[in-house]
Every structure is written in structure tokens, then in C-alpha cells.
Design a protein around this motif. Structure first.
Motif, PDB file in Angstrom:
ATOM      1  N   HIS A 176       0.826  -1.208   0.000  1.00  0.00           N
ATOM      2  CA  HIS A 176       0.000   0.000   0.000  1.00  0.00           C
ATOM      3  C   HIS A 176       0.866   1.266   0.000  1.00  0.00           C
ATOM      4  CE1 HIS A 176      -3.305   2.723   0.947  1.00  0.00           C
ATOM      5  NE2 HIS A 176      -2.576   3.182   1.958  1.00  0.00           N
ATOM      6  N   LEU A 177       1.888   1.290   0.839  1.00  0.00           N
ATOM      7  CA  LEU A 177       2.726   2.482   0.950  1.00  0.00           C
ATOM      8  C   LEU A 177       3.523   2.718  -0.331  1.00  0.00           C
ATOM      9  CD1 LEU A 177       4.016   2.150   4.629  1.00  0.00           C
ATOM     10  CD2 LEU A 177       2.310   3.754   3.746  1.00  0.00           C
ATOM     11  N   ARG A 178       4.023   1.643  -0.928  1.00  0.00           N
ATOM     12  CA  ARG A 178       4.779   1.816  -2.171  1.00  0.00           C
ATOM     13  C   ARG A 178       3.887   2.279  -3.310  1.00  0.00           C
ATOM     14  NH1 ARG A 178       9.499  -2.277  -3.705  1.00  0.00           N
ATOM     15  NH2 ARG A 178       9.648  -0.640  -5.295  1.00  0.00           N
ATOM     16  N   ILE A 179       2.686   1.715  -3.416  1.00  0.00           N
ATOM     17  CA  ILE A 179       1.759   2.131  -4.467  1.00  0.00           C
ATOM     18  C   ILE A 179       1.322   3.572  -4.239  1.00  0.00           C
ATOM     19  CG2 ILE A 179      -0.540   1.739  -5.442  1.00  0.00           C
ATOM     20  CD1 ILE A 179      -0.071  -1.257  -4.937  1.00  0.00           C
ATOM     21  N   ARG A 180       1.089   3.951  -2.984  1.00  0.00           N
ATOM     22  CA  ARG A 180       0.706   5.325  -2.676  1.00  0.00           C
ATOM     23  C   ARG A 180       1.802   6.302  -3.100  1.00  0.00           C
ATOM     24  NH1 ARG A 180      -0.645   6.863   3.449  1.00  0.00           N
ATOM     25  NH2 ARG A 180       1.635   6.878   3.575  1.00  0.00           N
ATOM     26  N   GLY A 181       3.059   5.923  -2.859  1.00  0.00           N
ATOM     27  CA  GLY A 181       4.157   6.772  -3.280  1.00  0.00           C
ATOM     28  C   GLY A 181       4.224   6.925  -4.787  1.00  0.00           C
ATOM     29  N   LEU A 182       3.976   5.815  -5.509  1.00  0.00           N
ATOM     30  CA  LEU A 182       3.986   5.868  -6.964  1.00  0.00           C
ATOM     31  C   LEU A 182       2.869   6.757  -7.497  1.00  0.00           C
ATOM     32  CD1 LEU A 182       4.771   2.130  -7.725  1.00  0.00           C
ATOM     33  CD2 LEU A 182       6.127   4.076  -8.500  1.00  0.00           C
ATOM     34  N   LEU A 183       1.680   6.613  -6.940  1.00  0.00           N
ATOM     35  CA  LEU A 183       0.543   7.425  -7.393  1.00  0.00           C
ATOM     36  C   LEU A 183       0.797   8.910  -7.124  1.00  0.00           C
ATOM     37  CD1 LEU A 183      -2.471   5.215  -6.242  1.00  0.00           C
ATOM     38  CD2 LEU A 183      -1.610   5.536  -8.561  1.00  0.00           C
ATOM     39  N   GLY A 184       1.460   9.186  -6.002  1.00  0.00           N
ATOM     40  CA  GLY A 184       1.743  10.574  -5.685  1.00  0.00           C
ATOM     41  C   GLY A 184       2.748  11.218  -6.614  1.00  0.00           C
ATOM     42  N   SER A 185       3.540  10.404  -7.330  1.00  0.00           N
ATOM     43  CA  SER A 185       4.559  10.944  -8.233  1.00  0.00           C
ATOM     44  C   SER A 185       4.043  11.142  -9.656  1.00  0.00           C
ATOM     45  CB  SER A 185       5.762   9.997  -8.264  1.00  0.00           C
ATOM     46  OG  SER A 185       5.431   8.791  -8.932  1.00  0.00           O
ATOM     47  N   VAL A 186       2.842  10.679  -9.931  1.00  0.00           N
ATOM     48  CA  VAL A 186       2.293  10.777 -11.284  1.00  0.00           C
ATOM     49  C   VAL A 186       1.994  12.233 -11.623  1.00  0.00           C
ATOM     50  CG1 VAL A 186       0.310  10.197 -12.731  1.00  0.00           C
ATOM     51  CG2 VAL A 186       1.363   8.436 -11.308  1.00  0.00           C
ATOM     52  N   LYS A 187       2.345  12.626 -12.850  1.00  0.00           N
ATOM     53  CA  LYS A 187       2.068  13.975 -13.335  1.00  0.00           C
ATOM     54  C   LYS A 187       1.159  13.890 -14.555  1.00  0.00           C
ATOM     55  CE  LYS A 187       6.587  15.664 -11.800  1.00  0.00           C
ATOM     56  NZ  LYS A 187       7.880  16.252 -12.230  1.00  0.00           N
ATOM     57  N   SER A 188       0.220  14.799 -14.648  1.00  0.00           N
ATOM     58  CA  SER A 188      -0.693  14.828 -15.786  1.00  0.00           C
ATOM     59  C   SER A 188      -0.490  16.118 -16.577  1.00  0.00           C
ATOM     60  CB  SER A 188      -2.143  14.730 -15.314  1.00  0.00           C
ATOM     61  OG  SER A 188      -2.454  15.812 -14.471  1.00  0.00           O
ATOM     62  N   LYS A 189      -0.618  15.971 -17.904  1.00  0.00           N
ATOM     63  CA  LYS A 189      -0.522  17.147 -18.766  1.00  0.00           C
ATOM     64  C   LYS A 189      -1.887  17.821 -18.846  1.00  0.00           C
ATOM     65  CE  LYS A 189       3.277  15.796 -21.804  1.00  0.00           C
ATOM     66  NZ  LYS A 189       3.695  15.594 -23.222  1.00  0.00           N
ATOM     67  N   LYS A 190      -1.861  19.139 -18.912  1.00  0.00           N
ATOM     68  CA  LYS A 190      -3.113  19.871 -19.034  1.00  0.00           C
ATOM     69  C   LYS A 190      -3.778  19.556 -20.371  1.00  0.00           C
ATOM     70  CE  LYS A 190      -1.707  23.725 -16.060  1.00  0.00           C
ATOM     71  NZ  LYS A 190      -1.493  25.180 -15.963  1.00  0.00           N
ATOM     72  N   LYS A 191      -5.096  19.499 -20.326  1.00  0.00           N
ATOM     73  CA  LYS A 191      -5.895  19.237 -21.520  1.00  0.00           C
ATOM     74  C   LYS A 191      -5.486  17.922 -22.194  1.00  0.00           C
ATOM     75  CE  LYS A 191      -6.697  24.142 -22.462  1.00  0.00           C
ATOM     76  NZ  LYS A 191      -6.581  25.225 -23.468  1.00  0.00           N
ATOM     77  N   SER A 192      -5.139  16.958 -21.393  1.00  0.00           N
ATOM     78  CA  SER A 192      -4.758  15.653 -21.927  1.00  0.00           C
ATOM     79  C   SER A 192      -5.241  14.569 -20.984  1.00  0.00           C
ATOM     80  CB  SER A 192      -3.240  15.563 -22.081  1.00  0.00           C
ATOM     81  OG  SER A 192      -2.849  14.246 -22.440  1.00  0.00           O
ATOM     82  N   ASP A 193      -5.559  13.407 -21.555  1.00  0.00           N
ATOM     83  CA  ASP A 193      -5.998  12.297 -20.717  1.00  0.00           C
ATOM     84  C   ASP A 193      -4.839  11.367 -20.381  1.00  0.00           C
ATOM     85  OD1 ASP A 193      -5.558  11.283 -23.202  1.00  0.00           O
ATOM     86  OD2 ASP A 193      -7.487  10.243 -23.406  1.00  0.00           O
ATOM     87  N   ARG A 194      -3.609  11.814 -20.648  1.00  0.00           N
ATOM     88  CA  ARG A 194      -2.441  10.992 -20.365  1.00  0.00           C
ATOM     89  C   ARG A 194      -1.749  11.472 -19.098  1.00  0.00           C
ATOM     90  NH1 ARG A 194       0.654   9.746 -26.116  1.00  0.00           N
ATOM     91  NH2 ARG A 194      -1.159   8.807 -27.188  1.00  0.00           N
ATOM     92  N   VAL A 195      -1.133  10.522 -18.417  1.00  0.00           N
ATOM     93  CA  VAL A 195      -0.333  10.856 -17.242  1.00  0.00           C
ATOM     94  C   VAL A 195       1.095  10.399 -17.493  1.00  0.00           C
ATOM     95  CG1 VAL A 195      -2.285  10.708 -15.647  1.00  0.00           C
ATOM     96  CG2 VAL A 195      -0.902   8.670 -16.093  1.00  0.00           C
ATOM     97  N   MET A 196       2.045  11.012 -16.791  1.00  0.00           N
ATOM     98  CA  MET A 196       3.462  10.707 -16.984  1.00  0.00           C
ATOM     99  C   MET A 196       4.070  10.191 -15.695  1.00  0.00           C
ATOM    100  SD  MET A 196       4.697  13.971 -19.271  1.00  0.00           S
ATOM    101  CE  MET A 196       6.364  13.306 -19.343  1.00  0.00           C
ATOM    102  N   LEU A 197       4.996   9.257 -15.865  1.00  0.00           N
ATOM    103  CA  LEU A 197       5.714   8.683 -14.736  1.00  0.00           C
ATOM    104  C   LEU A 197       7.197   8.803 -15.031  1.00  0.00           C
ATOM    105  CD1 LEU A 197       4.835   7.190 -12.110  1.00  0.00           C
ATOM    106  CD2 LEU A 197       5.299   5.048 -13.308  1.00  0.00           C
TER     107      LEU A 197
END
Length: 224
Positions: A176-197
Motif C-alpha cells: 500500500h505504501l509503495r503504491i501510494r508513493g507511486l501514485l503521488g509521483s504521477v504527473k498529468s498534462k493539461k488538456k490531456s488524458d495521459r499521465v506521466m511517470l
């Protein structure tokens, strides 16, 4: 003692039905197995199926070519009606038509017990009508197998000792803690449905999958 049904869909034994087989049972090409198959690509004693805590559990017996359930290689797994077992060139369908029909009805949200005022005979007729409807529509419905093999959240094991419960809680907390850390690092581009890792976090995710694979292997093949 649970009774199970297996039907051979493909392979040299195609069309054979192993109905109401008592558990535990073994499957392989050698005499002495509860289910003996004519398939040179399966091991002498390939797998066993047993009942444990009201669950039907399949265990691969360190077979040479392995066992797959619904396309995934397994060492140990819980079987449910409609699951497809692949060993060698043989394909087995787990469960009777009635059991598969009832499971499919349940997955589709049908509750046979809700508001039931029928007697036992009428309830049996209702159950049979649902399974018959499933049987007739099984080959025509492209969503039937997808519905049966939907990845559902598993139940937590019961009857654990306090120590085992603490170990399980610690393991789930770690994931849970590792997945939470990964989700917190995700970045999304404006006006886009894609996220970046980031590359480092992508490697973190791969490492997490590697650890999960190791846990699964350790559970399926425990050391003596």
C-alpha cells in the motif's frame, strides 16, 4: 467432501466428462490418478485439486510444462465455475453447466434468493432455467467468458493465527505504501488524458511487480 465436474474441451480426451469427482483428486497421464489423461505433454502426476476452507484449490505438482488457469501460469490458485485449466495439449473446463450458469447469473447481478417465495421444486426449476439460458447463449455471447474471468477482488484468508494476521497486514501495508508513493509521483498534462511517470518511478513500479512475482512463487512453491 466436495464433488467437482471437469469437461475436456480440447486435446486427445476432448469430449470426456469427469462428473461429480470427489476431492481431493489428482490429474496426470499415469495410472493411479483420479483423472488419467492421454497427453504426453503432461506430467505423470501433474496437478491436484482439493477442498480447503470451503474453497476448491488447484496445486501444480511441479509439472514439467506447467499449468495455466484462464491463460495465466499458476502454481496455486482458487478455482471457480467456468475457469479454464490448460495442461499440455489438454483444456479442461471446471464446473457443471448448472454451476457455471449460476455463477454467471450472480456476476450479472441476478439474486435467486431475493424475494423468493417459491418452494424447493420451483426454486430448482428457476435455477435450471437460468443455467439452461446460459448454456444456450454461451457460444453466441462474446461477453460470457469475459464476464466469468473478470478479475474480482479476492477474499482475505480466514482462520489465521495472530502471527499470520500480523504478517499479512505488514505485507499489505508495505504494498500500500509503495503504491501510494507511486501514485503521488504521477504527473498529468493539461488538456490531456495521459499521465506521466518518471523513469525512476517506472523502475520502482517494475521492482514492485518483481517482488509480487517473488511472493507468488514463494507461496506456490514453499520451501521444505
Amino acid at each position: 467432501m466436495a464433488l467437482i465436474t471437469l469437461r475436456a474441451l480440447d486435446g486427445a480426451d476432448r469430449g470426456r466428462v469427469f462428473q461429480d469427482m470427489p476431492t481431493p483428486l489428482s490429474i496426470g497421464r499415469e495410472e493411479g490418478n483420479s483423472v488419467q489423461l492421454n497427453d504426453e505433454r503432461i506430467s505423470r502426476f501433474h496437478l491436484k485439486i482439493q477442498e480447503d476452507q470451503d474453497k476448491i484449490v488447484l496445486t501444480d505438482l511441479e509439472s514439467t510444462n506447467g499449468t495455466k488457469v484462464n491463460g495465466e501460469t499458476v502454481q496455486l490458485c482458487v478455482l471457480r465455475p467456468g475457469d479454464v485449466i490448460m495442461l499440455g495439449r489438454t483444456v479442461l473446463l471446471f464446473g457443471s453447466r448448472e454451476e457455471i450458469g449460476r455463477r454467471l447469473a450472480g456476476l450479472r447481478g441476478v439474486d435467486l434468493t431475493e424475494g423468493v417465495t417459491m418452494d424447493t421444486d420451483e426454486l430448482d426449476q428457476e435455477s435450471n432455467s437460468i443455467s439452461l439460458e446460459f448454456e444456450l447463449g454461451f457460444g453466441d455471447s462474446p461477453d460470457a467468458q469475459a464476464t466469468l474471468h473478470t478479475l474480482m477482488p479476492p477474499e482475505l484468508p480466514g482462520s489465521l493465527s495472530p502471527g499470520q494476521t500480523a504478517q499479512l497486514a505488514e505485507l499489505l501495508q508495505y504494498l500500500h505504501l509503495r503504491i501510494r508513493g507511486l501514485l503521488g509521483s504521477v504527473k498529468s498534462k493539461k488538456k490531456s488524458d495521459r499521465v506521466m511517470l518518471e523513469q525512476r518511478q517506472w523502475q520502482n513500479l517494475l521492482d514492485l511487480q518483481d517482488r509480487l512475482a517473488g511472493y507468488l512463487r514463494s507461496i506456490g512453491e514453499p520451501t521444505e
